[in-house]
Design an enzyme around this catalytic site. Structure first.
Site, PDB file in Angstrom:
ATOM      1  N   LYS A 135       6.992   5.447  -3.355  1.00  0.00           N
ATOM      2  CA  LYS A 135       6.034   6.355  -3.338  1.00  0.00           C
ATOM      3  C   LYS A 135       6.406   7.661  -3.041  1.00  0.00           C
ATOM      4  O   LYS A 135       7.717   8.016  -2.445  1.00  0.00           O
ATOM      5  CB  LYS A 135       5.350   5.885  -1.835  1.00  0.00           C
ATOM      6  CG  LYS A 135       3.947   6.731  -1.817  1.00  0.00           C
ATOM      7  CD  LYS A 135       3.097   6.231  -0.623  1.00  0.00           C
ATOM      8  CE  LYS A 135       1.921   6.928  -0.117  1.00  0.00           C
ATOM      9  NZ  LYS A 135       0.996   6.250   0.787  1.00  0.00           N
ATOM     10  N   SER A 192      -3.591   4.914  -0.234  1.00  0.00           N
ATOM     11  CA  SER A 192      -3.072   5.927  -1.030  1.00  0.00           C
ATOM     12  C   SER A 192      -1.918   5.626  -1.951  1.00  0.00           C
ATOM     13  O   SER A 192      -1.542   6.395  -2.766  1.00  0.00           O
ATOM     14  CB  SER A 192      -2.772   7.185  -0.064  1.00  0.00           C
ATOM     15  OG  SER A 192      -1.676   6.623   0.774  1.00  0.00           O
ATOM     16  N   SER A 214      -3.073   2.095   3.794  1.00  0.00           N
ATOM     17  CA  SER A 214      -2.580   2.577   2.382  1.00  0.00           C
ATOM     18  C   SER A 214      -1.540   1.688   1.690  1.00  0.00           C
ATOM     19  O   SER A 214      -1.186   1.662   0.598  1.00  0.00           O
ATOM     20  CB  SER A 214      -1.905   4.037   2.478  1.00  0.00           C
ATOM     21  OG  SER A 214      -3.005   4.778   2.623  1.00  0.00           O
TER      22      SER A 214
HETATM   23  N1  GLN Z   1      -7.350   5.823   3.572  1.00  0.00           N
HETATM   24  C1  GLN Z   1      -7.032   6.193   4.857  1.00  0.00           C
HETATM   25  C2  GLN Z   1      -6.847   7.699   5.013  1.00  0.00           C
HETATM   26  O1  GLN Z   1      -7.488   8.103   4.019  1.00  0.00           O
HETATM   27  C3  GLN Z   1      -5.500   5.646   5.005  1.00  0.00           C
HETATM   28  C4  GLN Z   1      -4.522   6.464   4.613  1.00  0.00           C
HETATM   29  C5  GLN Z   1      -3.291   5.890   4.611  1.00  0.00           C
HETATM   30  O2  GLN Z   1      -2.945   4.826   4.883  1.00  0.00           O
HETATM   31  N2  GLN Z   1      -2.201   6.707   4.219  1.00  0.00           N
HETATM   32  O3  GLN Z   1      -6.532   8.398   5.766  1.00  0.00           O
END
Ligand code: GLN
Length: 503
Positions: free
Chosen positions: A80, A155, A179
């Site tokens: 990532k 994400s 994410s």
């Molecule tokens: N969707 C959640 C957020 O927007 C989790 C994101 C993540 O785990 N990085 O913060």
């Protein structure tokens, strides 16, 4: 599709050991897959081919010399783009880091490198890991390999789509509120968030430091476990890393997978989280989770209903704590130390003007929204009412978990209330986007390990994710239960259906 694509780690390693293929050939097959599919899927932000080629040569030399191969020798890995790989861009899919080249290497990348992994490339994500669909990337929108009109989740959408489409064998994601698990659910792969502190965060660009954790994405629990064994471990460069003496059974995660499914499950107590199996969850998803519960029962586990009364506050608590931490972590992007510097052509701009234009041009809308929310929650006069209150409720959520884990070994729930939604469907409605993580966020607030594994197909024949949560440090138990499920079902083998349409 090449016969080397879609294989497990152990299959590829056997082929290498018996010298029927070389690491170079494994790499070439996966790069070819990237070439033919990534134009449509758009999972990668950059390829790290050159580094992979050097590593493949090293692995092939080791084979020629008859040396024993390390755990991930010759295995393609995608990373990532918020994890530093020295000498390559780390953009966090943000304009503000568009020209940033990592001067050092994250501990996880070092560990993968020492284990012989081939770094295929860096993957697309929601900007600074803020989002649930990878649509918040400033660089590109990644598609779900199962249906190119759907989001891959987020994400870590790029890493997950790359695994699901066979462009890599495994990938790393980061999970702050879901994410890794939520995209794993949307793309039909296995994705694990380890216990907080299990894997070093050194070299991971911080979003919300008390919640962030790096973990593996793979097509099977077995491959996720092998990858986790490589990346987990104490790191003195991360002050929240768990010391060795507390890591009891967890050093070799794949040893959790050596027994048969019924041996693995006999006598285990599995709790179904009642708050997450009712209203607001698509009915097809609820039935898949109930079916999974009966699979566990058939394997000899005892399944009970459990309640986490404070879980209903997890979302507001998370969006106060995560944004508060993000507002502090993102203060460093000011045009002085990193990345973009914007003076709008005015060389005599004051430093304040430079800060303001850099941040207003460099950050996307969602990141700005969160910086504002977090700054507000931390500001004097509001701190007690919002940030402090959120921390107190965070403790109550943790207490709920502590009490159910007195009677259960693991908990299960859906990973996400819906299957993968359409690209564009939720971009104008941040609240409905935030709801995608309702089932995954509680584990981050409590620091617990959790995995999402495929558990069937739901609406529009898209993958459904089963979430399995464990108590702190019982990552091996979570893997064991997830592996037992994969030994007795074949949902995880249903892969690449979208590829016919693409290729
Ligand atoms: N969707 C959640 C957020 O927007 C989790 C994101 C993540 O785990 N990085 O913060």
């Amino acid at each position: 599709m090449s016969e080397l694509v879609g294989r497990s780690i152990s299959e590829l390693k056997n082929l290498l050991a018996e010298k029927s293929v070389s690491a170079k050939e494994i790499l070439a097959a996966h790069l070819k897959q990237v070439q033919s599919l990534d134009g449509d899927i758009k999972a990668f932000t950059c390829l790290t081919e050159e580094r992979a080629r050097k590593q493949a040569d090293k692995v092939d030399e080791m084979i020629a010399r008859g040396e024993e191969l390390p755990a991930l020798a010759g295995i393609p890995v995608a990373i990532k783009d918020n994890i530093c790989v020295a000498g390559y861009p780390t953009t966090c899919s943000s304009k503000i880091l568009a020209n940033f080249i990592a001067p050092y290497e994250a501990t996880v990348a070092q560990r993968l490198d020492q284990a012989g992994a081939l770094f295929i490339g860096k993957t697309n994500m929601d900007e600074f890991a803020m989002g649930s669909s990878t649509e918040n990337s400033a660089l590109k929108i990644t598609a779900n390999p199962w249906n190119l009109e759907r989001v891959p989740g987020g994400s870590s959408g790029g890493s997950t789509a790359a695994v699901a489409s066979g462009m890599t064998v495994v990938a790393l994601g980061s999970d702050t509120g879901g994410s890794i698990r939520q995209p794993a659910a949307f793309c039909g792969v296995s994705g694990m968030k380890p216990t907080y502190g299990m894997v070093s965060r050194f070299g991971l660009v911080a979003y919300a430091s008390s919640l962030d954790q790096i973990g593996p994405l793979a097509r099977s629990v077995e491959d996720a476990a092998i990858t986790l064994s490589v990346i987990a471990g104490y790191d003195k460069k991360d002050s929240t890393s768990i010391p060795d003496r507390q890591r009891n059974q967890t050093a070799q995660f794949e040893t959790a997978l050596t027994q048969s499914a019924d041996k693995l499950m006999k006598g285990l107590r599995v709790g179904i989280i009642t708050e997450l199996t009712g209203e607001g969850i698509e009915p097809e998803i609820v039935s898949s989770i109930r079916a999974a519960a009966s699979t566990f029962e058939k394997l000899g586990a005892k399944v009970v209903d459990v309640s986490l009364p404070y879980a209903k506050f997890a979302l507001p608590v998370y969006y106060l704590i995560a944004t508060a931490e993000a507002s502090a972590n993102l203060a460093r992007y000011d045009g002085v130390k990193y990345g973009l510097r914007e003076t709008e052509g005015d060389c005599s701009a004051s430093i304040l003007q430079m800060y303001m234009s850099t941040r207003s041009r460099g950050f996307g809308a969602e990141v700005k929204r969160r910086i504002m929310l977090g700054t507000y929650a931390l500001s004097s006069g509001y701190y007690d009412a919002y940030y402090k209150k959120a921390q107190q409720v965070r403790r109550l959520i943790k207490n709920d978990f502590d009490s159910v884990f007195q009677n259960c070994d693991v908990l299960i729930s859906p990973t996400s209330p819906t299957v993968a939604f359409k690209i564009g469907e939720k971009t104008d409605d941040p609240l409905s986007m935030y709801l995608s993580d309702i089932a995954t966020i509680p584990a981050n607030l409590a620091g617990l390990p959790g995995i999402s594994i495929p558990a069937g197909l739901g609406k529009d024949k898209l993958p459904v994710g089963l979430q399995i949560l464990g108590n702190a440090l019982s990552d091996a138990v979570v893997l064991k239960v997830a592996h037992a499920f994969q030994q007795s079902t074949d949902f995880h083998n249903r892969q690449f259906p979208g590829l016919a349409a693409v290729g």
